[in-house]
Design a protein around this motif. Structure first.
Motif, PDB file in Angstrom:
ATOM      1  N   SER A  32       4.958   7.522  32.566  1.00  0.00           N
ATOM      2  CA  SER A  32       5.337   8.577  31.625  1.00  0.00           C
ATOM      3  C   SER A  32       4.757   8.283  30.247  1.00  0.00           C
ATOM      4  N   PRO A  33       4.650   9.308  29.394  1.00  0.00           N
ATOM      5  CA  PRO A  33       4.164   9.057  28.028  1.00  0.00           C
ATOM      6  C   PRO A  33       5.081   8.090  27.275  1.00  0.00           C
ATOM      7  N   GLU A  34       6.374   8.145  27.577  1.00  0.00           N
ATOM      8  CA  GLU A  34       7.317   7.243  26.909  1.00  0.00           C
ATOM      9  C   GLU A  34       7.008   5.791  27.277  1.00  0.00           C
ATOM     10  N   SER A  35       6.727   5.541  28.558  1.00  0.00           N
ATOM     11  CA  SER A  35       6.355   4.186  28.996  1.00  0.00           C
ATOM     12  C   SER A  35       5.043   3.750  28.354  1.00  0.00           C
ATOM     13  N   LYS A  36       4.087   4.662  28.306  1.00  0.00           N
ATOM     14  CA  LYS A  36       2.802   4.349  27.674  1.00  0.00           C
ATOM     15  C   LYS A  36       2.978   4.029  26.195  1.00  0.00           C
ATOM     16  N   ALA A  37       3.883   4.746  25.522  1.00  0.00           N
ATOM     17  CA  ALA A  37       4.121   4.500  24.097  1.00  0.00           C
ATOM     18  C   ALA A  37       4.723   3.114  23.876  1.00  0.00           C
ATOM     19  N   VAL A  38       5.660   2.717  24.716  1.00  0.00           N
ATOM     20  CA  VAL A  38       6.285   1.399  24.581  1.00  0.00           C
ATOM     21  C   VAL A  38       5.258   0.302  24.868  1.00  0.00           C
ATOM     22  N   VAL A  39       4.448   0.485  25.885  1.00  0.00           N
ATOM     23  CA  VAL A  39       3.401  -0.495  26.194  1.00  0.00           C
ATOM     24  C   VAL A  39       2.396  -0.556  25.047  1.00  0.00           C
ATOM     25  N   ARG A  62      15.218   2.165  28.302  1.00  0.00           N
ATOM     26  CA  ARG A  62      15.333   3.569  28.702  1.00  0.00           C
ATOM     27  C   ARG A  62      15.214   4.440  27.450  1.00  0.00           C
ATOM     28  N   THR A  63      14.882   5.702  27.682  1.00  0.00           N
ATOM     29  CA  THR A  63      14.814   6.626  26.551  1.00  0.00           C
ATOM     30  C   THR A  63      16.227   7.071  26.181  1.00  0.00           C
ATOM     31  N   ASN A 107      15.443  16.753  28.003  1.00  0.00           N
ATOM     32  CA  ASN A 107      16.722  16.127  27.666  1.00  0.00           C
ATOM     33  C   ASN A 107      17.277  15.290  28.809  1.00  0.00           C
ATOM     34  N   GLU A 108      16.471  14.390  29.348  1.00  0.00           N
ATOM     35  CA  GLU A 108      16.957  13.500  30.389  1.00  0.00           C
ATOM     36  C   GLU A 108      16.491  12.081  30.099  1.00  0.00           C
ATOM     37  N   GLN A 109      17.376  11.122  30.388  1.00  0.00           N
ATOM     38  CA  GLN A 109      17.021   9.730  30.167  1.00  0.00           C
ATOM     39  C   GLN A 109      15.996   9.285  31.194  1.00  0.00           C
ATOM     40  N   LYS A 110      15.065   8.455  30.738  1.00  0.00           N
ATOM     41  CA  LYS A 110      14.027   7.921  31.618  1.00  0.00           C
ATOM     42  C   LYS A 110      14.016   6.407  31.475  1.00  0.00           C
ATOM     43  N   GLY A 111      13.933   5.725  32.591  1.00  0.00           N
ATOM     44  CA  GLY A 111      13.832   4.272  32.561  1.00  0.00           C
ATOM     45  C   GLY A 111      12.424   3.841  32.178  1.00  0.00           C
ATOM     46  N   ILE A 112      12.337   2.744  31.445  1.00  0.00           N
ATOM     47  CA  ILE A 112      11.046   2.219  31.006  1.00  0.00           C
ATOM     48  C   ILE A 112      11.001   0.738  31.343  1.00  0.00           C
TER      49      ILE A 112
END
Length: 183
Positions: A32-39, A62-63, A107-112
């Motif tokens: 996900s883009p959120e995972s890519k941002a954290v990495v 998680r987000t 609006n849903e939590q995503k695990g990272i």
């Protein structure tokens, strides 16, 4: 007759299992883009903000389950200046903010998953000088996608907004950082 039904049900279960397994493998192949941002933050922390390496960062992997804030993104990339109350496109930003809040897929939590040495799930009880990190879900702003990473250090009276920008193909284009001292 019972043996044929039992054999048929075993085959059905096997086929259903294979379909679900292939489907889950396919969905996991694209981070996900959120995972890519954290990495990206982990791998480029010295480029984003070298001072962050002096502190522990508490991250729950998680987000938040909420979309990135449009005003924070616009302020970070200098489209507006919140401190000077200079918001020339306020009506546009309000409508975009309302859209993102009501769009349920954002609006849903995503695990990272991350193996970053800077991020800790637990910080000692007596550790007071740390940043708590929140990652918001990706939103579209103008022609790009953004993920907001929000860091707060209550002891120092400071928060940092890091906006990671992605292009249509999902590659990181750039980042921006705004540091606000509020105490």
């Amino acid at each position: 007759m019972i043996g044929k039904r039992l054999n048929l049900s075993k085959k059905t279960i096997l086929i259903v299992f294979i379909i679900f397994k292939v489907g889950s493998l396919h969905s996991q192949s694209f981070p996900s883009p959120e995972s890519k941002a954290v990495v990206y933050l982990c791998e480029n922390i010295l480029k984003v903000d070298p001072n962050l390496t002096k502190h522990k960062i508490k991250f729950m992997s998680r987000t938040t389950g909420r979309p990135s804030k449009v005003y924070d993104i616009a302020n970070c990339i200098s489209d507006i200046n919140v401190l000077k109350d200079s918001i020339p496109n306020e009506q546009f930003l309000d409508s975009l903010e309302n859209y993102h809040k009501t769009n349920t897929s954002l609006n849903e939590q995503k695990g990272i998953d991350t193996n970053c040495e800077f991020f800790k799930r637990r910080i000692g009880f007596f550790t007071k000088n740390f940043f708590a990190m929140s990652v918001y879900n990706a939103i579209q702003y103008k022609d790009s996608y953004f993920v907001e990473i929000f860091l707060v250090n209550e002891k120092m009276g400071m928060y940092k907004i890091i906006a990671i920008e992605f292009n249509e193909q999902g590659s990181v284009v750039s980042h921006c950082l705004k540091t606000i001292i509020y105490d």
